[in-house]
Design a protein around this motif. Structure first.
Motif, PDB file in Angstrom:
ATOM      1  N   THR A 152       9.683 -11.065   2.028  1.00  0.00           N
ATOM      2  CA  THR A 152       9.797 -10.236   1.897  1.00  0.00           C
ATOM      3  C   THR A 152      10.706  -9.077   2.852  1.00  0.00           C
ATOM      4  OG1 THR A 152       7.048  -9.982   1.871  1.00  0.00           O
ATOM      5  CG2 THR A 152       7.660  -8.132   2.598  1.00  0.00           C
ATOM      6  N   PRO A 189       5.224  -0.252  -6.912  1.00  0.00           N
ATOM      7  CA  PRO A 189       4.035   0.777  -7.594  1.00  0.00           C
ATOM      8  C   PRO A 189       4.746   1.968  -7.783  1.00  0.00           C
ATOM      9  CG  PRO A 189       4.111  -0.615  -5.148  1.00  0.00           C
ATOM     10  CD  PRO A 189       5.103  -1.392  -6.291  1.00  0.00           C
ATOM     11  N   THR A 191       6.985   4.904  -6.279  1.00  0.00           N
ATOM     12  CA  THR A 191       7.228   5.482  -4.823  1.00  0.00           C
ATOM     13  C   THR A 191       7.617   6.365  -4.881  1.00  0.00           C
ATOM     14  OG1 THR A 191       7.046   2.472  -4.495  1.00  0.00           O
ATOM     15  CG2 THR A 191       8.997   4.125  -3.424  1.00  0.00           C
ATOM     16  N   VAL A 197       8.359   0.816   0.159  1.00  0.00           N
ATOM     17  CA  VAL A 197       7.348   0.069  -0.626  1.00  0.00           C
ATOM     18  C   VAL A 197       7.494  -1.436   0.385  1.00  0.00           C
ATOM     19  CG1 VAL A 197       9.288  -0.213  -2.405  1.00  0.00           C
ATOM     20  CG2 VAL A 197       7.345  -0.977  -2.793  1.00  0.00           C
ATOM     21  N   GLU A 198       6.639  -2.127   0.009  1.00  0.00           N
ATOM     22  CA  GLU A 198       7.053  -3.696   0.799  1.00  0.00           C
ATOM     23  C   GLU A 198       6.829  -4.721  -0.650  1.00  0.00           C
ATOM     24  OE1 GLU A 198       4.044  -5.873   3.410  1.00  0.00           O
ATOM     25  OE2 GLU A 198       5.306  -4.455   4.484  1.00  0.00           O
ATOM     26  N   MET A 279       4.635  -9.935  -4.684  1.00  0.00           N
ATOM     27  CA  MET A 279       2.828  -8.481  -5.103  1.00  0.00           C
ATOM     28  C   MET A 279       4.557  -7.990  -5.130  1.00  0.00           C
ATOM     29  SD  MET A 279       0.500  -8.883  -2.266  1.00  0.00           S
ATOM     30  CE  MET A 279       0.570 -10.640  -1.726  1.00  0.00           C
ATOM     31  N   ARG A 281       3.931  -3.099  -2.555  1.00  0.00           N
ATOM     32  CA  ARG A 281       2.985  -2.299  -2.359  1.00  0.00           C
ATOM     33  C   ARG A 281       3.678  -0.770  -1.644  1.00  0.00           C
ATOM     34  NH1 ARG A 281      -0.120  -3.128   2.687  1.00  0.00           N
ATOM     35  NH2 ARG A 281       1.101  -4.636   3.778  1.00  0.00           N
ATOM     36  N   VAL A 283       3.623   1.152   1.773  1.00  0.00           N
ATOM     37  CA  VAL A 283       3.230   0.733   2.371  1.00  0.00           C
ATOM     38  C   VAL A 283       3.322   2.023   3.759  1.00  0.00           C
ATOM     39  CG1 VAL A 283       3.394  -2.055   2.850  1.00  0.00           C
ATOM     40  CG2 VAL A 283       5.271  -0.402   3.993  1.00  0.00           C
TER      41      VAL A 283
END
Length: 286
Positions: A152, A189, A191, A197-198, A279, A281, A283
């Motif tokens: 990550t 996603p 941003t 974004v993670e 994935m 997302r 954060v």
């Protein structure tokens, strides 16, 4: 006085990354070009030509330099990437290569995806990114060979351009016996400027004990890189694989809680595990 070395161009392919890593490791080991060549048993001119990308290295040279610099297989791993890219270029044209990976990204975003107009000069004006750190698997992490893990990163939209319909795409081959295996791309996603974004990618450590590095860069759905002449290494992961059990079942006496039966799980089970943990997302927002 030692002769001043010309700076290397920013690497854009596996050959460039290998050359850059060779020079960096030579400097770290404290060798001049002549000293490294003499200790490894090669001519100074040949080593200079290889470091500057003017001559292709042989496997024997890479083995000698890997041992001399104490690289623990890292140069050999990068050399494997070089060979994979050469085989890839010999088999298909660049258009055919793009045709295989682009539909996967296009399908993910649908027909209403946003793309820069053909011929647009990239990067887009005001488009910038910042690396905000490795959340898991810091560089140099030691894993048992074949074990599954999740990597990550956190990235910040540091410009004033919205990131929409973008992907973090693996550069070069996605698997080999001495390379970390990963998906080709992860969709990001939307941003907004200032947001973080993670991005999580499920991977499997290489099966042959060695050190492997994988590079990822941001791209649009048609495969074009968002920053073709910037952020030369993108984001990366570097792991060392060692011998040992790589499963969390009792019979294997688990050592890594994320191993997920990598030693003898079926191919479908491993693919399902990787898909579920790949994935991205947002954060945090500014």
């Amino acid at each position: 006085m030692a002769r001043r070395e010309n700076p290397l161009s920013a690497p854009v392919d596996a050959d460039g990354r290998l050359s850059a890593q060779m020079r960096q490791m030579r400097h770290t080991a404290g060798f001049s070009l002549t000293e490294a060549a003499e200790r490894a048993g090669w001519s100074t001119n040949h080593l200079s030509q290889v470091e500057n990308g003017k001559q292709a290295p042989s496997e024997l040279l890479i083995i000698d330099l890997d041992a001399l610099f104490g690289a623990d297989g890292l140069l050999l791993s990068l050399y494997e990437e070089v060979l994979s890219e050469r085989r890839h270029r010999a088999l298909v044209s660049a258009v055919e290569a793009r045709a295989r990976e682009v539909p996967l990204m296009r399908e993910a975003v649908g027909d209403d995806r946003w793309l820069p107009e053909p011929g647009t000069v990239l990067p887009l004006t005001g488009d910038h990114a910042e690396w905000w750190g490795d959340i898991t698997i810091p560089a140099g992490t030691i894993l048992e060979r074949g074990s599954l893990f999740t990597k990550t990163w956190r990235l910040r939209n540091a410009g004033d351009v919205e990131w929409r319909d973008r992907f973090l795409k693996r550069i070069g081959p996605t698997a080999a016996s001495t390379l970390v295996h990963s998906p080709r791309a992860v969709q990001l996603p939307v941003t907004l400027p200032g947001e973080i974004v993670e991005v999580t990618v499920a991977c499997r450590a290489q099966w042959i004990p060695s050190t492997s590095v994988a590079h990822f860069k941001m791209s649009f759905a048609d495969g074009r890189l968002c920053w073709p002449d910037r952020y030369s290494h993108g984001v990366d992961l570097l792991v060392t694989a060692i011998e040992g059990p790589s499963c969390e079942c009792m019979s294997c006496r688990v050592k890594d809680p994320q191993a997920a039966h990598a030693a003898h799980a079926s191919r479908e089970e491993r693919q399902e595990w990787m898909a579920a943990r790949t994935m991205a997302r947002v954060v945090r927002s500014n």
